[in-house]
Structures are given as C-alpha cells and as structure tokens.
Scaffold this active site. Structure first.
Site, PDB file in Angstrom:
ATOM      1  N   LYS A 162       2.034  12.542   0.324  1.00 16.05           N
ATOM      2  CA  LYS A 162       0.979  11.520   0.360  1.00 16.05           C
ATOM      3  C   LYS A 162       0.729  11.122   1.801  1.00 16.05           C
ATOM      4  O   LYS A 162       1.580  11.286   2.688  1.00 16.05           O
ATOM      5  CB  LYS A 162       1.354  10.296  -0.478  1.00 16.05           C
ATOM      6  CG  LYS A 162       2.612   9.534  -0.050  1.00 16.05           C
ATOM      7  CD  LYS A 162       2.427   8.567   1.107  1.00 16.05           C
ATOM      8  CE  LYS A 162       3.724   7.852   1.472  1.00 16.05           C
ATOM      9  NZ  LYS A 162       3.639   7.123   2.770  1.00 16.05           N
ATOM     10  N   ASP A 218       7.467   3.620  -3.304  1.00 17.65           N
ATOM     11  CA  ASP A 218       6.400   4.625  -3.366  1.00 17.65           C
ATOM     12  C   ASP A 218       6.455   5.476  -4.632  1.00 17.65           C
ATOM     13  O   ASP A 218       5.509   6.228  -4.899  1.00 17.65           O
ATOM     14  CB  ASP A 218       6.465   5.557  -2.151  1.00 17.65           C
ATOM     15  CG  ASP A 218       5.939   4.908  -0.887  1.00 17.65           C
ATOM     16  OD1 ASP A 218       5.352   3.813  -0.976  1.00 17.65           O
ATOM     17  OD2 ASP A 218       6.122   5.495   0.196  1.00 17.65           O
TER      18      ASP A 218
END
Length: 294
Positions: free
Chosen positions: A12, A137
């Site tokens: 990401k 996350d």
C-alpha cells in the site's frame, strides 16, 4: 494431497498522511489516504490435518513465532477453536520497514486465506476487528478498498482515487516507526481536512522528521522529486512518485539503473507498480469464488 491456496499480499501507499492530534494513550490521530499497488509478496497455504502452523522460509532477524503471518494464523485458530493447521510459504518481495505495509498485508492475507481454507465463513467486519489487534494497517488490507483513514488509521471510508503508475524507491535503510512517532519535533497538530480536499493532494507530516533521522531518505526524495512530486509513504523508508503512464515510470527506473551502474545509489532498490482501488488480494479471492462456481 492437499490443495495449496496461493494469494497475493499487496503493498500500500499513503497518498498523504496528516497527524491531527495525540490521544491520552499515546497513539496519534491520523488522516490518510490508502491505495494498493499491483506489487507485493505472495503467500502459499497448504492445509494440515494436525494443528501445527509452519512458515518457510524464516525471515532474517524475525523470530518465526513473532512473525505477523504466524501470529495471524494462531489468532484465528484460537478465536474459532480450529483444530487443523497450515503450512505457509512466503515469497518475499516487499522490504521490511519500508512503509509499504508488508507485515500488515501478510497478516490480512493470512486471515482471509485461512477463513477460506478452514471453511469458517467469517465476515470481513469480524476479520478486520481481529486484525486490528495485530496492527493498525491490517483492517485496510482486510477491507480491500482504497480508503480515507482516520483515528489511528482503522476508521475507513471507501475513496475513489486516480490510479497512476508509481516509481517506488527503498533507499536500503530502515526506519523505526516508534522512533518517528515519539520524536519531539514531529508535527502533531495539523488542521483536520475533508476527504475531498485530501484527494486533491496532501503531504506526509512524518517527512521532516524522517529527513532528519535518515538523510539518505531525503536524498531519495530529492532525486525522485526531479521527475514529479515525491513523497514518503507511512514513516518510510520508501518514497514514491506518481506518473501518468508506464513508459514514464520505466524511463525513471532505467535512469536509476544507469546511475547505479556509475557507482551512485548502490543501496537503492526500486520498482514500478500501478495504483489499485481494489486490492489485488480481493480480486484474486473473487476469481477463486468464480472458478468454484463455474
């Protein structure tokens, strides 16, 4: 012979990251935009009849029992009273401590893969809540959509972002997230903004401190900035630049390779990837479902 389930564990990027406050428990209040890349690790899961969980190969400097992959598997096994196990093989591509979410992504892929492999039928809501105990996350990788993240990053709203090509550089050093967030000069009072405003562009509030702590990351930002607007992802060490097309990105990668051949930036590693608003993991899982139904 047991069938092996192979799934991606994508990287990401934080397309922006503002720190808008600090809570009484020490955690920082964030505003960020998460976007996935079509680049990352790959995990292979083979079910076992006993309850053992194995991971190969071991990661240098990481005790296997502390690896987020094994921790995620044991967490799910214990939460659901699962009596079977799994052999897991990791093809590692993402640098550790790079700000690309590699460990969190590995944990999320493990939870989603084992939910399927062990026929648990759990919801993404449940898995995201479970995953949050492993890292802030993990939920965005479980949810699988590009997102506007608030709180410590786990409060997620789907975001439709542009999907450019990126050049991502890892300068060959690591950054300790805790060191950045505990630094006295870290900006902790950015004014909150709306998601719509953030989509138009933002900064990473960690960059100034990371430049002070690791000048080599500043060098990478400055080098990449000559081709566009370079930015740090997370607390680093990776930096990235958005490009209009693949040819532009490949040209920058070629330029870097030439300069490395001349003896500069020898420790830098770089790759080209496309931004994704749907995680490659979820695309792969949907393909698995479709194949089973056909």
């Amino acid at each position: 012979m047991s069938e092996t389930l192979t799934l991606p564990s994508p990287a990401k990027l934080n397309r922006m990251l503002h720190i808008v406050g600090q809570r009484s428990d020490g955690y920082h209040e964030l505003q960020t935009l998460f976007q996935f890349l079509d680049y990352g690790d790959t995990l292979h899961f083979t079910p076992r009849a006993d309850d053992r969980i194995t991971l190969t190969p071991p990661l240098e400097g990481v005790d296997t029992e502390h690896n987020l992959i094994v921790r995620a598997a044991r967490l799910l096994q214990n939460a659901c009273n699962v009596t079977c196990g799994v052999d897991i093989r990791l093809d590692k591509q993402l640098p550790m401590g790079g700000g690309l979410g590699g460990g969190s992504s590995n944990a999320a892929t493990t939870l989603l893969a084992l939910d399927r492999l062990w026929n648990l039928g759990l919801s993404n809501d449940y898995l995201a809540t479970l995953g949050l105990s492993l890292g802030a996350d993990v939920p965005v990788f479980i949810r699988g959509f590009a997102a506007w993240g608030e709180s410590i990053g786990e409060r997620l709203i789907p975001a439709q972002l542009d999907a450019p090509w990126f050049v991502v550089i890892h300068p060959g050093i690591g950054v300790a997230t805790q060191t950045v967030f505990s630094h006295p000069e870290l900006t902790r009072n950015s004014a909150p903004i709306s998601m719509a405003r953030a989509v138009e562009g933002g900064r990473n509030d960690c960059e100034r401190v990371v430049r002070m702590l690791q000048p080599a990351i500043g060098d990478a930002l400055d080098w990449l900035d000559q081709f566009g607007s370079a930015m740090l992802t997370g607390t680093g060490a990776c930096v990235f630049c958005a490009l209009t097309n693949r040819a532009q990105a490949d040209s920058i990668l070629h330029r870097l390779r030439e300069e490395k051949n001349e003896g500069r930036y020898r420790d830098w590693q770089a790759f080209v990837a496309r931004g994704c608003n749907t995680s490659p993991l979820h695309t792969a899982l949907e393909e698995c479902r479709s194949n089973m139904m056909s």
